[in-house]
Scaffold this active site. Structure first.
Site, mmCIF file in Angstrom:
data_model
loop_
_atom_site.group_PDB
_atom_site.id
_atom_site.type_symbol
_atom_site.label_atom_id
_atom_site.label_comp_id
_atom_site.label_asym_id
_atom_site.label_seq_id
_atom_site.Cartn_x
_atom_site.Cartn_y
_atom_site.Cartn_z
ATOM 1 N NE ARG A 260 68.834 50.760 19.164
ATOM 2 C CZ ARG A 260 70.046 51.342 20.226
ATOM 3 N NH1 ARG A 260 71.099 50.618 19.502
ATOM 4 N NH2 ARG A 260 69.987 52.028 21.153
ATOM 5 C CG ASP A 347 77.388 50.450 16.823
ATOM 6 O OD1 ASP A 347 77.801 51.280 16.369
ATOM 7 O OD2 ASP A 347 76.748 50.143 18.158
ATOM 8 C CB CYS A 387 80.498 55.546 18.360
ATOM 9 S SG CYS A 387 81.397 54.763 19.519
#
Length: 447
Positions: A260, A347, A387
């Site tokens: 980020r 994401d 992820c």
């Protein structure tokens, strides 16, 4: 003679274990040898008198000792490796080993984070603590909270020791359990959410002692009416509300902290889209770094409300637009409407939660990336993540290549990134290198 249980692997199944992989799957086991008073009986694991939670020694098919582990007849992960020694040699030392691993994990984070920063203190198998997750959140008022997840029977049976060690090392204001993921059901455990411990203060005079050895025996667990309101933490230059009790997973995704931060150099004066925004982590970093507009898409209404609150908390409500919608639907709609962006962040949640789901996950990742690429201006930046531990780097970059090919664009990789250093990678256990994060520039032939 003391009773011993020996788990014997099938031929050639030991290689991954010898390289550091921490699990023995049930289909890798040839048989069990039950050794009692010098009499050996060969039998199937489920037929053997060994109980889930017991220690067993693990042997290759040829008869070489690999180490010892904790067995679970309820799970496809039949044994979680504990140490590279026989159980007999560890008698009297097991609790000391567990305590030492907790201490080592906490001390490791002190190399990267101060005690006033939020971070992951324990990352399961990567810290040799079989299925245990501990995140520390520190509020702007300097109060600290630990959120714990007991994902396996192996760590569940050390619950009291784990909690007491954490209290001694970290002195938290409270410990909250978020053991609410389906993996516990596969381990033969029930789900559990709630406050486990509160430090004794004038406002909370009755602290909770983690003296139990299992959820069913936890007689000192506080009533569910005990609530901890959302706290405010700071990460990078942004402050966030974090709901430790009701938020997704442990309440906030700490692994993306430095990704980020890296985003901020690409966003000044840009039109930004943060897809799968959760509570606005990437969106707020984009806005605070000077993006002219930021759209944050999230399917959860609760999370969208938190994005709005976080934007207001940072004085960014006029530049961040939260939208509650399915990201695939929104990307299609933007394409139909001819919408374009300078920066897009993808994401999404883990699409691949097992080897069996890889093919379907590949299609999902490709579609979402392909649609995002189509929406980017020439020279635009895509920050794309996965992820999924099963969806490794090879799959990830192959998928990106195919998405770019189908869109007839070139992708220039600017940065290859992963999780923050509080998520160490255990060599031999590829699932611990789960987070892939690529910063890529879109170059169109006509540009």
């Amino acid at each position: 003679m003391k009773t011993r249980v020996l788990v014997v692997l099938k031929a050639k199944e030991e290689r991954a274990l010898l390289q550091g992989f921490p699990w023995v799957y049930d289909n890798e086991i040839s048989h069990v040898v039950y050794d009692s008073s010098g009499k050996r009986q060969k039998m199937n694991l489920n037929e053997s008198p060994v109980a889930s939670g017991d220690f067993v020694d693990i042997y290759t098919h040829a008869g070489a000792l690999i180490g010892c582990g904790i067995v679970n007849k309820h799970s496809k992960i039949a044994v979680r490796l504990f140490a590279n020694a026989s159980h007999e040699k560890l008698d009297g030392y097991i609790e000391r080993i567990v305590k030492n691993r907790i201490e080592q994990a906490v001390f490791l984070r002190r190399n990267y984070y101060t005690d006033s920063e939020s971070c992951r203190l324990i990352f399961g198998e990567a810290d040799l603590l079989f299925g245990l997750i501990v995140d520390r959140f520190v509020s702007v008022e300097k109060e600290s909270f630990l959120v714990v997840q007991f994902h396996s029977l192996a760590c569940e049976q050390f619950r009291a020791l784990i909690l007491q060690t954490l209290i001694t090392l970290c002195n938290p204001n409270a410990i909250i359990e978020k053991s609410d993921e389906s993996i516990r059901l596969k381990e033969g455990l029930s789900l559990c959410n709630g406050v486990l411990y509160m430090r004794e203060t004038d406002d909370a005079p009755h602290s909770v002692s983690p003296s139990h050895t299992g959820l069913d025996n936890f007689t000192n667990m506080p009533p569910m009416s005990i609530k901890i309101p959302p706290i405010v933490i700071q990460e990078n230059e942004v402050i966030y509300y974090v709901d430790l009790l009701e938020g997704q997973k442990t309440g906030f995704f700490l692994d993306q902290k430095y990704n980020r931060k890296a985003l901020t150099q690409y966003c000044q004066g840009k039109k930004v889209l943060d897809a799968c925004s959760h509570t606005g982590g990437f969106a707020l970093n984009a806005a605070i770094s000077g993006a002219c507009s930021v759209t944050a898409i999230e399917i959860s209404e609760q999370a969208v409300q938190m994005i709005q609150k976080n934007a207001e908390l940072n004085g960014l409500a006029n530049r961040v637009l939260p939208i509650c919608a399915n990201v695939f639907d929104m990307l299609k709609q933007y394409e139909t409407n001819g919408e374009r962006f300078d920066v897009i962040i993808l994401d999404p949640p883990a699409f691949a939660k097992s080897v069996k789901s890889l093919k379907k996950a590949y299609s999902g990742y490709k579609e979402i990336n392909l649609r995002a690429i189509k929406l980017l201006n020439n020279g635009g930046v895509l920050v794309t993540c996965s992820c999924s531990g099963f969806f490794d780097e090879t799959y990830f970059y192959k998928m990106l290549t195919e998405a770019a090919t189908d869109c007839k664009v070139h992708l220039q990789i600017l940065e290859k990134r992963g999780a923050a250093p509080d998520h160490p990678v255990l060599l031999g256990y590829p699932h611990s290198q789960y987070l892939k994060c690529a910063f890529v520039k879109v170059i169109r032939a006509e540009g």
